[in-house]
Design a protein around this motif. Structure first.
Motif, PDB file in Angstrom:
ATOM      1  N   GLY A  29       0.787  -1.217   0.000  1.00  0.00           N
ATOM      2  CA  GLY A  29       0.000   0.000   0.000  1.00  0.00           C
ATOM      3  C   GLY A  29       0.823   1.271   0.000  1.00  0.00           C
ATOM      4  O   GLY A  29       0.271   2.358  -0.074  1.00  0.00           O
ATOM      5  N   GLU A  30       2.136   1.160   0.078  1.00  0.00           N
ATOM      6  CA  GLU A  30       2.966   2.360   0.055  1.00  0.00           C
ATOM      7  C   GLU A  30       3.002   2.958  -1.341  1.00  0.00           C
ATOM      8  O   GLU A  30       2.991   2.246  -2.339  1.00  0.00           O
ATOM      9  CB  GLU A  30       4.401   2.030   0.496  1.00  0.00           C
ATOM     10  N   GLU A  31       3.069   4.273  -1.411  1.00  0.00           N
ATOM     11  CA  GLU A  31       3.308   4.957  -2.666  1.00  0.00           C
ATOM     12  C   GLU A  31       4.807   5.163  -2.799  1.00  0.00           C
ATOM     13  O   GLU A  31       5.439   5.711  -1.893  1.00  0.00           O
ATOM     14  CB  GLU A  31       2.561   6.293  -2.700  1.00  0.00           C
ATOM     15  N   LEU A  32       5.361   4.696  -3.895  1.00  0.00           N
ATOM     16  CA  LEU A  32       6.800   4.726  -4.079  1.00  0.00           C
ATOM     17  C   LEU A  32       7.176   5.545  -5.303  1.00  0.00           C
ATOM     18  O   LEU A  32       6.481   5.533  -6.312  1.00  0.00           O
ATOM     19  CB  LEU A  32       7.346   3.299  -4.259  1.00  0.00           C
ATOM     20  N   SER A  33       8.303   6.220  -5.200  1.00  0.00           N
ATOM     21  CA  SER A  33       8.880   6.925  -6.339  1.00  0.00           C
ATOM     22  C   SER A  33      10.291   6.388  -6.539  1.00  0.00           C
ATOM     23  O   SER A  33      11.124   6.473  -5.643  1.00  0.00           O
ATOM     24  CB  SER A  33       8.924   8.436  -6.075  1.00  0.00           C
ATOM     25  N   LEU A  34      10.533   5.788  -7.703  1.00  0.00           N
ATOM     26  CA  LEU A  34      11.812   5.148  -7.996  1.00  0.00           C
ATOM     27  C   LEU A  34      12.640   6.017  -8.942  1.00  0.00           C
ATOM     28  O   LEU A  34      12.117   6.542  -9.913  1.00  0.00           O
ATOM     29  CB  LEU A  34      11.589   3.782  -8.655  1.00  0.00           C
ATOM     30  N   THR A  35      13.927   6.120  -8.671  1.00  0.00           N
ATOM     31  CA  THR A  35      14.812   6.850  -9.573  1.00  0.00           C
ATOM     32  C   THR A  35      15.520   5.871 -10.493  1.00  0.00           C
ATOM     33  O   THR A  35      16.100   4.884 -10.042  1.00  0.00           O
ATOM     34  CB  THR A  35      15.854   7.677  -8.794  1.00  0.00           C
ATOM     35  N   ALA A  50      12.737   2.275 -20.863  1.00  0.00           N
ATOM     36  CA  ALA A  50      12.406   2.899 -19.581  1.00  0.00           C
ATOM     37  C   ALA A  50      10.940   3.315 -19.528  1.00  0.00           C
ATOM     38  O   ALA A  50      10.273   3.137 -18.497  1.00  0.00           O
ATOM     39  CB  ALA A  50      13.305   4.110 -19.352  1.00  0.00           C
ATOM     40  N   ASP A  51      10.425   3.864 -20.627  1.00  0.00           N
ATOM     41  CA  ASP A  51       9.021   4.273 -20.666  1.00  0.00           C
ATOM     42  C   ASP A  51       8.092   3.072 -20.485  1.00  0.00           C
ATOM     43  O   ASP A  51       7.114   3.132 -19.731  1.00  0.00           O
ATOM     44  CB  ASP A  51       8.703   4.966 -21.996  1.00  0.00           C
ATOM     45  N   GLU A  52       8.403   1.988 -21.201  1.00  0.00           N
ATOM     46  CA  GLU A  52       7.561   0.791 -21.094  1.00  0.00           C
ATOM     47  C   GLU A  52       7.638   0.204 -19.689  1.00  0.00           C
ATOM     48  O   GLU A  52       6.630  -0.240 -19.132  1.00  0.00           O
ATOM     49  CB  GLU A  52       7.991  -0.247 -22.134  1.00  0.00           C
ATOM     50  N   PHE A  53       8.846   0.191 -19.128  1.00  0.00           N
ATOM     51  CA  PHE A  53       9.015  -0.285 -17.759  1.00  0.00           C
ATOM     52  C   PHE A  53       8.179   0.550 -16.797  1.00  0.00           C
ATOM     53  O   PHE A  53       7.435   0.023 -15.967  1.00  0.00           O
ATOM     54  CB  PHE A  53      10.492  -0.220 -17.369  1.00  0.00           C
ATOM     55  N   ALA A  54       8.292   1.874 -16.904  1.00  0.00           N
ATOM     56  CA  ALA A  54       7.586   2.769 -15.992  1.00  0.00           C
ATOM     57  C   ALA A  54       6.070   2.652 -16.143  1.00  0.00           C
ATOM     58  O   ALA A  54       5.337   2.587 -15.149  1.00  0.00           O
ATOM     59  CB  ALA A  54       8.035   4.209 -16.231  1.00  0.00           C
ATOM     60  N   ASP A  55       5.600   2.627 -17.391  1.00  0.00           N
ATOM     61  CA  ASP A  55       4.155   2.544 -17.632  1.00  0.00           C
ATOM     62  C   ASP A  55       3.582   1.223 -17.128  1.00  0.00           C
ATOM     63  O   ASP A  55       2.510   1.180 -16.519  1.00  0.00           O
ATOM     64  CB  ASP A  55       3.859   2.699 -19.126  1.00  0.00           C
ATOM     65  N   THR A  56       4.311   0.131 -17.394  1.00  0.00           N
ATOM     66  CA  THR A  56       3.830  -1.178 -16.963  1.00  0.00           C
ATOM     67  C   THR A  56       3.820  -1.284 -15.445  1.00  0.00           C
ATOM     68  O   THR A  56       2.868  -1.814 -14.850  1.00  0.00           O
ATOM     69  CB  THR A  56       4.715  -2.296 -17.555  1.00  0.00           C
ATOM     70  N   LEU A  57       4.848  -0.776 -14.803  1.00  0.00           N
ATOM     71  CA  LEU A  57       4.921  -0.836 -13.348  1.00  0.00           C
ATOM     72  C   LEU A  57       3.818   0.013 -12.707  1.00  0.00           C
ATOM     73  O   LEU A  57       3.194  -0.402 -11.721  1.00  0.00           O
ATOM     74  CB  LEU A  57       6.296  -0.364 -12.868  1.00  0.00           C
ATOM     75  N   TYR A  58       3.564   1.165 -13.281  1.00  0.00           N
ATOM     76  CA  TYR A  58       2.495   2.031 -12.771  1.00  0.00           C
ATOM     77  C   TYR A  58       1.144   1.319 -12.886  1.00  0.00           C
ATOM     78  O   TYR A  58       0.327   1.343 -11.960  1.00  0.00           O
ATOM     79  CB  TYR A  58       2.469   3.337 -13.555  1.00  0.00           C
ATOM     80  N   GLU A  59       0.939   0.642 -14.022  1.00  0.00           N
ATOM     81  CA  GLU A  59      -0.337  -0.061 -14.234  1.00  0.00           C
ATOM     82  C   GLU A  59      -0.460  -1.259 -13.297  1.00  0.00           C
ATOM     83  O   GLU A  59      -1.525  -1.467 -12.676  1.00  0.00           O
ATOM     84  CB  GLU A  59      -0.420  -0.525 -15.692  1.00  0.00           C
ATOM     85  N   LEU A  60       0.594  -2.058 -13.180  1.00  0.00           N
ATOM     86  CA  LEU A  60       0.537  -3.240 -12.328  1.00  0.00           C
ATOM     87  C   LEU A  60       0.309  -2.883 -10.859  1.00  0.00           C
ATOM     88  O   LEU A  60      -0.359  -3.617 -10.124  1.00  0.00           O
ATOM     89  CB  LEU A  60       1.836  -4.045 -12.452  1.00  0.00           C
ATOM     90  N   SER A  61       0.852  -1.745 -10.455  1.00  0.00           N
ATOM     91  CA  SER A  61       0.767  -1.336  -9.053  1.00  0.00           C
ATOM     92  C   SER A  61      -0.460  -0.470  -8.761  1.00  0.00           C
ATOM     93  O   SER A  61      -0.578   0.089  -7.663  1.00  0.00           O
ATOM     94  CB  SER A  61       2.030  -0.562  -8.662  1.00  0.00           C
ATOM     95  N   ASP A  62      -1.347  -0.344  -9.749  1.00  0.00           N
ATOM     96  CA  ASP A  62      -2.529   0.520  -9.589  1.00  0.00           C
ATOM     97  C   ASP A  62      -2.130   1.940  -9.216  1.00  0.00           C
ATOM     98  O   ASP A  62      -2.777   2.599  -8.388  1.00  0.00           O
ATOM     99  CB  ASP A  62      -3.487  -0.051  -8.539  1.00  0.00           C
ATOM    100  N   GLU A 262       7.427  -8.814  -7.735  1.00  0.00           N
ATOM    101  CA  GLU A 262       6.883  -9.458  -8.928  1.00  0.00           C
ATOM    102  C   GLU A 262       6.489  -8.413  -9.968  1.00  0.00           C
ATOM    103  O   GLU A 262       6.713  -8.600 -11.170  1.00  0.00           O
ATOM    104  CB  GLU A 262       5.684 -10.324  -8.558  1.00  0.00           C
ATOM    105  N   TRP A 263       5.921  -7.299  -9.519  1.00  0.00           N
ATOM    106  CA  TRP A 263       5.554  -6.224 -10.455  1.00  0.00           C
ATOM    107  C   TRP A 263       6.793  -5.655 -11.143  1.00  0.00           C
ATOM    108  O   TRP A 263       6.791  -5.432 -12.358  1.00  0.00           O
ATOM    109  CB  TRP A 263       4.832  -5.098  -9.711  1.00  0.00           C
ATOM    110  N   VAL A 264       7.833  -5.409 -10.369  1.00  0.00           N
ATOM    111  CA  VAL A 264       9.058  -4.837 -10.925  1.00  0.00           C
ATOM    112  C   VAL A 264       9.658  -5.785 -11.954  1.00  0.00           C
ATOM    113  O   VAL A 264      10.087  -5.371 -13.038  1.00  0.00           O
ATOM    114  CB  VAL A 264      10.069  -4.518  -9.803  1.00  0.00           C
TER     115      VAL A 264
END
Length: 336
Positions: A29-35, A50-62, A262-264
């Motif tokens: 449930g934590e909101e995370l910001s990754l560099t 990087a864009d695909e990674f970021a978009d997919t991770l954002y979607e998987l993590s709601d 698993e999301w990452v």
């Protein structure tokens, strides 16, 4: 053509993670910001990955995990950002295996010359799940402060210089920029060149001023970096598969819940596939555009280079270690 990447494994991504406390001790449930740091422009295949990674991770993590990208070497060159990831000040890094080997010496196996026979072999050696597993193991053993996510590719690297290189004899005495790797030094020295390490961000000036006479990279990165303006001869030696790894800071990795891990991992799978497809297409486009811009594209006689390289492969792999030998054996088995 879509490249099929394994959904599990390790690689060289370094994620810089900042946690915003609003969840339980396990990170749920934590909101995370990754560099995320990488040294190529955002409009390159690195940026597409990087864009695909970021978009997919954002979607998987709601929407609970966001990725802040730092392209173009804005946080330092690859060896620097890898060290920062080890220290926990950056979460994630995309880097070439040559530079990853500064922290994980056995990763230099992915930069052995003429290890891959052609593009199909290169892709098979990149996407094989066992290769990803071996990579993860070598990262864990050599750099316990990093976690390997996986492997992708930017296609074959070739040679470019201020004078034409049509065979190995043309490399004699050439001041040649290499990545900081003893393996690279061994190869280029054996070819007769004078290996020289120069930061990628300083390479344009080094070529322009004559501090070095040549370098090597994929056609797309040669074009993106505008090195064709100062080194107008591109020789298609295709000596290395330009393998890219993904590593994440171990501190960051351990702070994630199992589900977040698993999301990452799944997100890197998506990014790796998108990046490889984009890179191979970009290399084809770059070759056409470079010739239109006046670059002389040569098809050199590489037989002597291949003979020397193949004679060094087993020796180099043995010197690197057990995991490196496993990668060589696995890669060879893919064409047998």
């Amino acid at each position: 053509m879509k490249r099929k990447f394994p959904l599990h494994g390790a690689g060289l991504l370094v994620l810089g993670l900042v946690l915003t406390s609003c969840g339980d001790d396990n990170g749920n449930g934590e909101e995370l910001s990754l560099t995320l740091a990488y040294d190529q422009p955002q409009d390159s295949s690195y940026g597409i990955m990087a864009d695909e990674f970021a978009d997919t991770l954002y979607e998987l993590s709601d929407g609970t995990i966001e990725v802040g990208q730092y392209p173009g070497g804005s946080l330092g060159d690859e060896p620097e950002t890898i060290e920062d990831a080890r220290a926990g000040s950056i979460d994630l890094v995309f880097a070439s295996m040559g530079n990853i080997s500064t922290a994980v010496p056995e990763a230099a196996v992915f930069s052995l010359h003429y290890l891959y026979e052609d593009e199909d072999h290169l892709m098979a050696g990149t996407t094989d799940p066992q290769v990803w597993e071996i990579f993860a193991d070598m990262v864990s053993e050599s750099a316990g402060d990093l976690h390997g996510l996986g492997v992708t590719t930017a296609g074959f690297r070739s040679t470019y210089a201020t004078e034409p290189i049509e065979d190995m004899g043309d490399l004699e005495g050439v001041r040649f920029r290499i990545q900081p790797s003893t393996t690279e030094e061994e190869y280029w020295g054996a070819y007769g060149a004078l290996p020289t390490t120069v930061d990628f961000s300083e390479l344009y000036t080094a070529l322009q001023t004559g501090a070095v006479d040549g370098a090597e990279n994929t056609p797309a990165f040669y074009q993106i970096a505008q090195h064709h303006e100062v080194a107008t001869y591109l020789s298609l030696t295709q000596h290395i598969g330009n393998q890219i790894g993904s590593v994440i800071s171990q501190d960051t990795w351990e702070s994630l819940s199992e589900e977040q891990q698993e999301w990452v991992t799944e997100a890197f799978h998506a990014g790796a596939e998108a990046g490889a497809d984009a890179a191979l297409e970009a290399n084809d486009v770059a070759l056409d555009e470079l010739q239109e811009a006046g670059v002389e594209v040569l098809e050199p006689d590489v037989s002597e280079m291949q003979d020397i390289a193949l004679g060094l492969t087993d020796e180099e792999a043995e010197a690197l270690g057990e995991y490196a030998q496993e990668v060589v054996e696995m890669t060879r088995s893919l064409v047998e």
